[in-house]
Scaffold this motif. Structure first.
Motif, PDB file in Angstrom:
ATOM      1  N   LEU A   1      63.392  49.161  68.346  1.00  0.00           N
ATOM      2  CA  LEU A   1      64.240  47.971  68.512  1.00  0.00           C
ATOM      3  C   LEU A   1      65.099  48.089  69.765  1.00  0.00           C
ATOM      4  CD1 LEU A   1      65.099  45.294  67.244  1.00  0.00           C
ATOM      5  CD2 LEU A   1      66.882  46.523  66.023  1.00  0.00           C
TER       6      LEU A   1
ATOM      7  N   MET B   1      58.455  43.343  73.307  1.00  0.00           N
ATOM      8  CA  MET B   1      58.280  43.055  71.888  1.00  0.00           C
ATOM      9  C   MET B   1      57.613  44.260  71.231  1.00  0.00           C
ATOM     10  SD  MET B   1      56.491  39.873  70.047  1.00  0.00           S
ATOM     11  CE  MET B   1      56.240  40.003  68.281  1.00  0.00           C
ATOM     12  N   VAL B   2      58.018  44.502  69.987  1.00  0.00           N
ATOM     13  CA  VAL B   2      57.481  45.649  69.266  1.00  0.00           C
ATOM     14  C   VAL B   2      56.173  45.250  68.595  1.00  0.00           C
ATOM     15  CG1 VAL B   2      57.950  47.353  67.481  1.00  0.00           C
ATOM     16  CG2 VAL B   2      59.836  46.376  68.785  1.00  0.00           C
ATOM     17  N   HIS B   3      55.135  46.022  68.819  1.00  0.00           N
ATOM     18  CA  HIS B   3      53.873  45.802  68.113  1.00  0.00           C
ATOM     19  C   HIS B   3      53.493  47.079  67.379  1.00  0.00           C
ATOM     20  CE1 HIS B   3      53.072  41.859  69.688  1.00  0.00           C
ATOM     21  NE2 HIS B   3      53.384  42.283  70.903  1.00  0.00           N
ATOM     22  N   ASP B   4      52.882  46.884  66.218  1.00  0.00           N
ATOM     23  CA  ASP B   4      52.559  47.999  65.338  1.00  0.00           C
ATOM     24  C   ASP B   4      51.060  48.259  65.400  1.00  0.00           C
ATOM     25  OD1 ASP B   4      52.369  49.849  63.392  1.00  0.00           O
ATOM     26  OD2 ASP B   4      53.152  48.604  61.773  1.00  0.00           O
TER      27      ASP B   4
ATOM     28  N   TYR C   1      54.200  52.651  67.399  1.00  0.00           N
ATOM     29  CA  TYR C   1      54.623  51.326  67.864  1.00  0.00           C
ATOM     30  C   TYR C   1      54.438  51.278  69.369  1.00  0.00           C
ATOM     31  CZ  TYR C   1      57.157  50.044  63.545  1.00  0.00           C
ATOM     32  OH  TYR C   1      57.495  49.704  62.272  1.00  0.00           O
TER      33      TYR C   1
END
Lengths: 238, 64
Positions: B41, B50-53, B59
């Motif tokens: 974050l 932007m956080v992507h999993d 991440y």
């Protein structure tokens, strides 16, 4: 020329009223500012004036004046450029851009409304001149406004497609709306915001024509812009 | 608004997988999932990404 005063004034008034009638501020928030209103009202007034002097000019055998009408009509094409330019300039400041197609459509609508003012005042002044009854002219002009605004009315999304709410869920980290995999959202907090506040909508075209319309990326961008304008939008701005 | 910078690119990787090799992209190793989320974050906010999993404990921070 004195005999034409009633003809010109009636045509001018009805034409300007026609332009005013089509100059509404709605959810599109355009033109929301008084300056924009003034610009279009002034141009509508000029268009109405050109329309209303055409019949008296012909009757007075002033044919050069009529050719000027055609020349002036060309000038109204500038309005399209003006609108396009100003919308394109504010495009970078929109959270959800309108898109080039929507801008083009708005610009075209503004141009056509001036022709409507011109046509309305032309018909009004013709009726007043030939029947010598200003009241008839007023009614004819109002009828033209309503008929033309009815025929230039565009369809709503609900007319061509079924818009229905759809479920939002996460398949692992992939955001899904019903059976459509949408995007990868990594952070659990972001996922929670999507689930709590998101509104999933599926638009299903009713027929092939509607499918072709909705196939257009410009249409989709316009839908996104209008939805964001109506419902608000949450996104990071940096 | 009219930022000049890279987009559509992986800016950083945050992982709890100790075997994740560092290669070209900065890798941040987290102790547990809670710390991974916190780092992700913070990085996303710092880098405007932007956080992507990737669903394998890793991440990625991507700027679109």
């Amino acid at each position: 020329m004195g005999g034409y005063v009633a003809v010109i004034i009636t045509g001018l008034a009805i034409g300007t009223i026609g332009r005013l009638y089509l100059l509404r501020v709605d959810y599109r928030q355009y033109p929301s500012y008084p300056q924009g209103y003034m610009v279009h009202l002034a141009l509508g007034f000029i268009a109405a004036f050109l329309g209303s002097v055409a019949i008296p000019a012909i009757l007075a055998k002033e044919y050069t004046a009529v050719t000027f009408l055609a020349l002036a009509a060309q000038q109204f094409r500038e309005i399209r450029d003006m609108e396009r330019e100003s919308l394109r300039n504010i495009e970078v400041t929109e959270l959800v851009p309108r898109g080039a197609a929507y801008i083009e459509d708005i610009a075209k609508a503004f141009e056509s409304r001036n022709y409507l003012a011109m046509l309305t005042s032309l018909i009004t002044s013709a009726v007043v001149e030939f029947f010598k009854k200003p009241l008839w002219g007023i009614f004819a002009g109002l009828a033209v406004i309503f008929i033309l605004s009815f025929f230039t009315k565009r369809k709503r999304l609900g007319d061509i497609a079924v818009v229905r709410p759809a479920e939002i869920f996460f398949d692992g980290s992939i955001l899904c709306i019903e059976n459509i995999q949408f995007m990868n959202v990594g952070h659990p907090d972001s996922r929670r915001i999507f689930l709590e506040q998101g509104l999933g909508v599926i638009i299903e075209p009713k027929d092939d024509n509607a499918r072709a319309s909705l196939f257009n990326i410009g249409q989709r961008q316009a839908i996104a812009h209008d939805v964001a304008a109506l419902l608000g939008v949450k996104r990071d701005v940096n | 608004m009219e930022n000049i910078g890279l987009s559509e690119i992986i800016l950083a990787i945050v992982t709890i997988d100790g075997t994740q090799p560092a290669s070209g992209v900065p890798v941040f190793y987290a102790k547990d999932e809670e710390e991974r989320e916190k780092i992700a974050l913070n990085l996303a906010r710092i880098l405007s990404g932007m956080v992507h999993d990737l669903e394998n404990g890793t991440y990625v921070i991507v700027r679109h």
